[in-house]
Scaffold this active site. Structure first.
Site, PDB file in Angstrom:
ATOM      1  N   ASP A  82     -45.165 -19.461  31.452  1.00 43.71           N
ATOM      2  CA  ASP A  82     -44.253 -19.821  29.985  1.00 43.71           C
ATOM      3  C   ASP A  82     -42.499 -19.230  30.667  1.00 43.71           C
ATOM      4  O   ASP A  82     -43.101 -18.450  31.184  1.00 43.71           O
ATOM      5  CB  ASP A  82     -44.762 -19.797  28.582  1.00 43.71           C
ATOM      6  CG  ASP A  82     -45.525 -18.206  29.180  1.00 43.71           C
ATOM      7  OD1 ASP A  82     -45.349 -17.639  30.167  1.00 43.71           O
ATOM      8  OD2 ASP A  82     -45.569 -17.336  27.925  1.00 43.71           O
ATOM      9  N   ASP A  89     -52.802 -13.681  33.733  1.00 43.86           N
ATOM     10  CA  ASP A  89     -51.468 -14.234  33.737  1.00 43.86           C
ATOM     11  C   ASP A  89     -50.697 -15.004  34.927  1.00 43.86           C
ATOM     12  O   ASP A  89     -51.679 -14.675  36.095  1.00 43.86           O
ATOM     13  CB  ASP A  89     -51.052 -12.904  32.818  1.00 43.86           C
ATOM     14  CG  ASP A  89     -49.961 -13.080  32.439  1.00 43.86           C
ATOM     15  OD1 ASP A  89     -49.634 -14.925  32.229  1.00 43.86           O
ATOM     16  OD2 ASP A  89     -48.966 -12.439  31.662  1.00 43.86           O
ATOM     17  N   GLY A 134     -44.188 -12.798  24.798  1.00 44.61           N
ATOM     18  CA  GLY A 134     -42.341 -13.031  23.812  1.00 44.61           C
ATOM     19  C   GLY A 134     -42.241 -11.615  22.691  1.00 44.61           C
ATOM     20  O   GLY A 134     -41.585 -10.876  22.477  1.00 44.61           O
TER      21      GLY A 134
HETATM   22  N1  GUN Z   1     -47.229 -10.952  28.955  1.00 41.74           N
HETATM   23  C1  GUN Z   1     -46.744 -10.196  27.831  1.00 41.74           C
HETATM   24  N2  GUN Z   1     -46.389 -11.020  27.104  1.00 41.74           N
HETATM   25  C2  GUN Z   1     -46.264 -12.002  27.549  1.00 41.74           C
HETATM   26  C3  GUN Z   1     -45.641 -13.476  27.506  1.00 41.74           C
HETATM   27  O1  GUN Z   1     -44.943 -13.874  26.380  1.00 41.74           O
HETATM   28  N3  GUN Z   1     -45.794 -15.013  28.281  1.00 41.74           N
HETATM   29  C4  GUN Z   1     -46.780 -14.391  29.533  1.00 41.74           C
HETATM   30  N4  GUN Z   1     -47.739 -15.156  30.177  1.00 41.74           N
HETATM   31  N5  GUN Z   1     -48.327 -13.166  30.062  1.00 41.74           N
HETATM   32  C5  GUN Z   1     -47.042 -12.309  29.002  1.00 41.74           C
END
Ligand code: GUN
Length: 606
Positions: free
Chosen positions: A118, A83, A185
């Site tokens: 994002d 992430d 989200g």
């Molecule tokens: N981890 C939990 N929710 C999100 C999200 O909306 N975007 C990203 N990139 N990681 C997350």
């Protein structure tokens, strides 16, 4: 993605060497409690997610990751997703990294699936704020594609609590063409048990994204939500619940979560708890206890994924999700929300399943599958209405003409007494016998012919019965059961009636009759010339060769494989619906049963 098994929208696919639905435990590289190697070897974890922003911000980890690569650093041979720091933006309000920097970093440390930066959409945002966040995410997404190298790139779908904006984001991100689509989200919604809004977000994504691409639910949290997400076709989940709950001295169990301080007896077995009583755990030093609880919670989470996969293979995912939804009123509310989308979901529903239709509560009758049944029953117009215990005709002295039986699915022609789900369903009430007076009766022979025609009309379309069985009909029955097994017309074997679900499997002669009677595109899957050659030899149809198809095709349907001039090439069973056939580029979409050796079937008719 390659589709291996499915049940409605729920699916088992192969993707980059792992099977879906797949749970990626969250690994914090700064605070490892269960080592990734242990996860891989002892827990069956073959994909995990870690945070590249944490690695990037921690000089020691950053250097190691760049030097050794992410897989070596974590000592994990499976799939690693990273992430980008967006979640830190949600928690802390801001991050220090740019989209370009973090995408390049993920690429350089050898992440398998990297995530762009994002813009997180909070539940309290106005529609305008959300729209701006989506537009900025799309802009950054295009930029991220330039720097991703060979890494797969994830493009998150934002949209907060607004289904329309979820749809907008899905269409926009779909056009940019990412390799992988997380739904973002939703963590604040999950934390407040707002599951109904989460399912709406998932459905919008599934409606507007390419069905051949993997969909991931970011921060899926508690395993009690996995069945509903999997039902809707979510392929990947990530969850930190195993460790978060452990730190909070809570244990996950299939029926809910329990505080260690409240447990007298462990209600389920797990290898992590094997040598301990609740009292032992309470008396333990915190660090040791957290590890044991985390291990237990991870076992329970992985086990839920196995139960889901087993339910998909058994074609019982709707029942399973329905039963699981009873675990929390907010899950039941979410399940009811899912049912509001049954028109979309019905496009993925087969006409029969391996197992009987089980009623678990009033929601069962709202399943998308039932919608399809009701639509196919609408063509029959019957005036003698009976109520009968099964087997229906065995409970009648004489067989009335024009009769239907009142069932929980609606009025069902008496002739469908052996067909799915009318004979293969279980309800918690007694079947009554009410037979009104009737004037006209059918002979046993007339009833057999009415049966094969009504089944064909129900299974294929109105008029299929007449098309298939016009001529001198010979019905062959099973010696053991006395049930219809094969139908021969004018000396040609037209179809076999399956014992399991009382529906037809077409033979070539039957397929030719349907082909002649129903105009192009009906029941057709159109393949290109390269494929046609092989399909004529009885080889399966692969989706990448499909040029078009009949929109009404559902998984499991009998289909006619034709070339571009509508020459019949083969017959077989659809594995996908038409939309999926057009979109998937890998894997089989029609299991061919018989090929048609070179013969211009259209010309034969002319
Ligand atoms: N981890 C939990 N929710 C999100 C999200 O909306 N975007 C990203 N990139 N990681 C997350």
């Amino acid at each position: 993605m390659e589709l291996k098994h499915r049940d409605g929208l729920a699916r088992i696919c192969k993707f980059r060497g792992v099977e879906t639905p797949n749970l990626m435990p969250v690994v914090n590289p700064n605070k490892i409690v269960i080592s990734p190697r242990d996860m891989y070897e002892r827990f069956g974890v073959n994909a995990l997610i870690t945070n590249s922003y944490i690695i990037w911000k921690t000089p020691r980890l950053r250097e190691r990751a760049l030097k050794e690569g992410l897989h070596n650093m974590l000592d994990f041979p499976g799939l690693i997703m990273t992430d980008s720091g967006t979640f830190q933006q949600h928690v802390y309000g801001d991050v220090e990294v740019t989209n370009k920097q973090i995408v390049e970093f993920q690429r350089d440390i050898g992440s398998d699936i990297g995530t762009m930066l994002d813009v997180f959409t909070e539940p309290h945002y106005t529609e305008e704020e959300v729209k701006n966040a989506i537009d900025e995410t799309a802009r950054r997404g295009k930029e991220a594609k330039k720097y991703k190298g060979n890494m797969l790139l994830a493009g998150p779908i934002q949209g907060s609590i607004y289904p329309k904006l979820r749809a907008y984001a899905s269409k926009l991100m779909n056009r940019i063409d990412f390799d992988y689509y997380p739904i973002g989200g939703v963590v604040p919604l999950m934390e407040e048990y707002r599951y109904a809004e989460v399912v709406e977000a998932i459905i919008m994504a599934k409606k507007y994204l390419d069905p051949s691409k993997p969909v991931h639910l970011f921060g899926a949290g508690h395993p009690m939500f996995f069945p509903l997400a999997a039902l809707l076709g979510v392929d990947f989940f990530d969850s930190a619940a195993y460790i978060k709950y452990a730190r909070d001295n809570r244990l996950l169990f299939p029926q809910g979560t329990m505080y260690l301080k409240e447990i007298k007896y462990f209600p389920y077995y797990s290898p992590a708890l094997e040598n301990y009583t609740p009292e032992d755990l309470r008396a333990m030093p915190e660090e040791k206890r957290t590890k044991i609880l985390a291990e237990h919670n991870l076992y329970m989470s992985m086990e839920e994924i196995n139960r889901i996969k087993e339910a998909i293979i058994e074609e019982r995912i709707w029942e399973y999700a329905e039963i699981r939804a009873r675990q929390h009123p907010q899950l039941l509310r979410a399940y009811r929300k899912i049912l509001k989308h049954r028109r979309f979901l019905e496009k993925f529903e087969p006409k029969s399943r391996k197992n009987a239709f089980f009623y678990t509560g009033e929601e069962s009758m709202q399943r998308p599958f039932v919608l399809g049944i009701k639509r196919r029953l609408r063509q029959f117009d019957r005036h003698v209405i009976l109520e009968l215990p099964r087997p229906w005709s065995a409970n009648l002295e004489t067989i009335p003409k024009d009769a239907a039986v009142n069932t929980p699915f609606g009025l069902v022609p008496l002739e469908l007494e052996d067909s799915y789900p009318f004979a293969q369903s279980e309800f918690p009430w007694e079947e009554r016998k009410i037979v009104p007076e009737f004037k006209e009766i059918m002979s046993a022979k007339e009833f057999d012919i009415a049966k094969i025609k009504s089944i064909a009309d129900y299974q294929f379309a109105k008029g299929a019965g007449d098309a298939l069985f016009e001529g001198e009909i010979k019905i062959i029955k099973s010696k053991n059961t006395g049930k219809i097994r094969n139908v021969v017309v004018d000396g040609e074997h037209i179809a076999s009636l399956r014992a399991e679900d009382g529906l037809f499997t077409l033979k070539l002669a039957g397929a030719k009759r349907l082909h002649r009677a129903f105009a192009f595109h009906k029941f057709r899957v159109i393949v290109n010339e390269d494929s046609a050659q092989f399909n004529r030899q009885g080889k399966n149809v692969f989706s990448k060769f499909v040029m078009g198809c009949d929109d009404s095709i559902r998984p499991g349907d009998e289909v006619l494989v034709v070339d571009r001039e509508d020459n019949l090439v083969a017959i077989g069973k659809a594995i996908m619906n038409c939309w999926e056939m057009k979109k998937f580029s890998k894997g089989m979409c029609v299991k061919v049963r018989e090929g048609v050796e070179h013969e211009k079937s259209r010309l034969v008719k002319k």
